[in-house]
Design a protein around this motif. Sequence first.
Motif, short mmCIF file in Angstrom:
data_model
loop_
_atom_site.label_atom_id
_atom_site.label_comp_id
_atom_site.label_asym_id
_atom_site.label_seq_id
_atom_site.Cartn_x
_atom_site.Cartn_y
_atom_site.Cartn_z
N ARG A 68 0.82 -1.22 0.00
CA ARG A 68 0.00 0.00 0.00
C ARG A 68 0.85 1.26 0.00
O ARG A 68 0.42 2.31 -0.49
CB ARG A 68 -0.93 0.02 1.23
N ARG A 69 2.06 1.18 0.54
CA ARG A 69 2.93 2.34 0.60
C ARG A 69 3.92 2.40 -0.56
O ARG A 69 4.91 3.13 -0.52
CB ARG A 69 3.68 2.35 1.93
N ALA A 83 11.76 -6.64 -0.62
CA ALA A 83 10.87 -5.49 -0.65
C ALA A 83 11.68 -4.27 -1.00
O ALA A 83 12.64 -3.92 -0.29
CB ALA A 83 10.19 -5.30 0.71
N ALA A 84 11.33 -3.61 -2.11
CA ALA A 84 12.05 -2.42 -2.56
C ALA A 84 11.08 -1.26 -2.62
O ALA A 84 10.01 -1.37 -3.23
CB ALA A 84 12.67 -2.66 -3.94
N GLY A 85 11.44 -0.15 -1.96
CA GLY A 85 10.51 0.97 -1.92
C GLY A 85 11.20 2.27 -1.60
O GLY A 85 12.44 2.38 -1.66
N PRO A 86 10.44 3.28 -1.20
CA PRO A 86 10.98 4.62 -0.99
C PRO A 86 12.10 4.70 0.04
O PRO A 86 12.97 5.56 -0.06
CB PRO A 86 9.76 5.42 -0.54
N THR A 87 12.07 3.85 1.07
CA THR A 87 13.08 3.95 2.13
C THR A 87 14.23 2.97 1.93
O THR A 87 15.12 2.90 2.79
CB THR A 87 12.45 3.70 3.51
N GLY A 88 14.24 2.22 0.85
CA GLY A 88 15.35 1.33 0.59
C GLY A 88 14.91 -0.06 0.18
O GLY A 88 13.76 -0.31 -0.18
N PHE A 169 9.12 -0.07 11.41
CA PHE A 169 10.54 0.24 11.25
C PHE A 169 10.84 0.60 9.80
O PHE A 169 11.53 1.59 9.52
CB PHE A 169 11.38 -0.97 11.68
N ILE A 170 10.33 -0.19 8.85
CA ILE A 170 10.62 0.06 7.44
C ILE A 170 9.98 1.36 6.98
O ILE A 170 10.62 2.19 6.31
CB ILE A 170 10.12 -1.12 6.59
N LEU A 171 8.72 1.56 7.33
CA LEU A 171 8.00 2.74 6.83
C LEU A 171 8.50 4.04 7.46
O LEU A 171 8.39 5.11 6.84
CB LEU A 171 6.50 2.58 7.09
N ASP A 172 9.04 3.97 8.68
CA ASP A 172 9.48 5.18 9.37
C ASP A 172 10.89 5.61 9.00
O ASP A 172 11.34 6.70 9.41
CB ASP A 172 9.41 4.98 10.89
#
Length: 217
Positions: A68-69, A83-88, A169-172
């Motif tokens: 979702r993020r 998992a690859a996304g905005p924070t790494g 932890f990941i999203l923050d």
Amino acid sequence: MADGSLARLLVRAAITVAAGVMGAGFLGWRAGLLVAALTALGYLITAAAAPLLGPAWARGRVLRGLRRRGYRLVAAPSGRVLAAGPTGVYLLDARHRRNAVARGGGTWTIGGRPAERVVERHTAAAARAAREVGAEEAVPVLLVSGRLPKPVMRAGGSVLARPKAALRFILDRPEAPDGAETAATVAAEARRLWSPDPGEPGPVHMGDPEAPENPER
């Protein structure tokens, strides 16, 4: 809240009120109160039982929250998830049933195995994954069950956390300026290497607790 808990709470409260109003309109105010109370009770029972439903529920919550993020999920070797996304970029070991944390005799175990060995293998797997997909780093995250001294712990280069804390932890973490572009590139390369199906994996299949170990991968 990062994992959508507040939104779910508000939606459930609205549904409870709506159910009570409908019951009152059709059957009277006493019936409306009863309907609202039963609806709320149903949500409370579901919330209390959810953590006992096993690894699929916990794993699915984390992966849905990441998707979702804007995170891209790819099945990695040995039942892990990239998992690859905005924070790494993260390598998740989501084999929750096998990752129960316990302490006895002065030593820690994860899934009945020495914690040091489990952490070492997962950290090495994350380093290999990063090299293979061309990422600067893949943060190794172990989703565990059981009691931890802290919600999120670091051990031997890996992050240990229960599913909800791991998601937070990941999203923050701070977003990288080019996080979205890097995530798309890394996920595409990971799919090319590991996943015959170009679509992103569903949460039910990630981290199969019966998936064999493959330390040589």
